[in-house]
Design an enzyme around this catalytic site. Structure first.
Site, PDB file in Angstrom:
ATOM      1  N   VAL A 189       6.357   6.158  -2.908  1.00 44.19           N
ATOM      2  CA  VAL A 189       6.429   4.692  -3.000  1.00 44.19           C
ATOM      3  C   VAL A 189       5.280   4.092  -3.813  1.00 44.19           C
ATOM      4  CG1 VAL A 189       7.742   4.411  -0.859  1.00 44.19           C
ATOM      5  CG2 VAL A 189       5.225   4.330  -0.784  1.00 44.19           C
ATOM      6  N   TYR A 196      -7.109   0.539   6.085  1.00 46.25           N
ATOM      7  CA  TYR A 196      -5.793   0.478   6.743  1.00 46.25           C
ATOM      8  C   TYR A 196      -5.547  -0.945   7.261  1.00 46.25           C
ATOM      9  CZ  TYR A 196      -1.956   1.990   9.868  1.00 46.25           C
ATOM     10  OH  TYR A 196      -0.741   2.151  10.505  1.00 46.25           O
ATOM     11  N   LYS A 222      -2.541  -3.372   5.971  1.00 48.23           N
ATOM     12  CA  LYS A 222      -1.493  -3.859   6.884  1.00 48.23           C
ATOM     13  C   LYS A 222      -1.521  -5.387   6.999  1.00 48.23           C
ATOM     14  CE  LYS A 222       0.450   0.100   7.974  1.00 48.23           C
ATOM     15  NZ  LYS A 222       1.828   0.411   7.575  1.00 48.23           N
TER      16      LYS A 222
END
Ligand code: NAI
Length: 254
Positions: A62, A157, A161
């Protein structure tokens, strides 16, 4: 989800695999994309063995624009359309305080967990906007509880997110006029191979500490996230857009 076509990234394992199977059980034809080609094939085979529907496996990273473009094109070539896209592929974080966070690790995290979701949404939305019928279409991004609150030593992270939720809300505003909904799910700690790799499930002290952060007193199961994803991806959630739905045993309620 009868007569609907769904695409799930990161569908070889964990939340993605379980979601692909849940969408198939609900009647969707499903494209399963992953860097792990054999895992994606395995999920596609399980779908066709267990449910009365069709599945396609696509090898795709991706974080690579060409792969993502090809992933959407192959889905449409096989099934003729795209109604629901679950952008789930993601990596776990390395652990370090911000000042010590390795720059290459930061870049990789943003590349896969944020830019990867952006690339998928871009090509999925391009396809969905060409489908000029009044069918409900939906994007569901897999964010995290760490998309709304921080966790020590996981800044990249957490940032990625938070960004996923920002992308979700942006698309919800921009594409509502074309009957395309965009939502996120925000799971807390879920028992998958990702948590095995981080070691949380293997070290009793850490397991107890993380478990105690959940008012429901346990980790979640992939199926509990998959049900939320399946619902948001379906016309049952036809008036829900721009949401980040916690699936976290109360983790972010305190
Ligand atoms: P997992 O490791 O079981 O599955 C992730 C899948 O994504 C794997 O099949 C992997 O091959 C694939 N993947 C990784 N990088 C990729 C790339 N560049 N292109 C295509 N596929 C790629 O992990 P899990 O737990 O099922 O995670 C799925 C999503 O859920 C991730 O976005 C993760 O951040 C998120 N999440 C997981 C939580 C947990 O506690 N397990 C909690 C909150 C969010």
């Amino acid at each position: 989800m009868n007569d609907r076509v769904a695409l799930v990234t990161g569908g070889a394992s964990g939340i993605g695999r379980t979601s692909a199977l849940a969408l198939a059980k609900a009647g969707a034809r499903v494209a399963v994309a992953d860097t792990d080609a054999s895992g994606a094939n395995d999920t596609a085979r399980s779908i066709e063995d267990e449910h009365d529907t069709e599945a396609l496996a696509v090898e795709a990273d991706v974080s690579e624009a060409e792969d993502v473009q090809h992933m959407v094109a192959e889905t449409v070539e096989r099934f003729g359309r795209l109604d629901a896209a679950v952008n789930n592929a993601g990596l776990e974080s390395t652990k370090a305080r911000l000042a010590d966070y390795d720059e290459a690790d930061f870049d990789r995290m943003i590349d896969v967990n944020l830019r990867g979701v952006f690339l998928c949404m871009k090509h999925e939305l391009r396809q969905m906007t060409t489908q000029r019928d009044d069918k409900d279409r939906a994007i569901v991004n897999v964010a995290s509880a760490l998309g709304t609150v921080a966790f020590r030593e996981k800044s990249a992270y957490v940032a990625a997110k938070h960004g996923v939720i920002g992308l979700t809300k942006s698309a919800a505003l921009e594409y509502a006029g074309e009957n395309i909904r965009a939502n996120a799910v925000s799971p807390s700690f879920i028992e998958t191979s990702m948590q095995m790799r981080t070691g949380t499930l293997l070290r009793p002290e850490q397991l107890d500490e993380v478990t105690s952060l959940h008012p429901l007193g346990r980790f979640g199961q992939p199926a509990e996230v998959a049900q939320a994803i399946r619902w948001l991806a379906s016309p049952e959630a036809s008036f829900v857009t721009g949401a980040a739905l916690p699936v976290d045993g109360g983790y972010t309620a305190q």
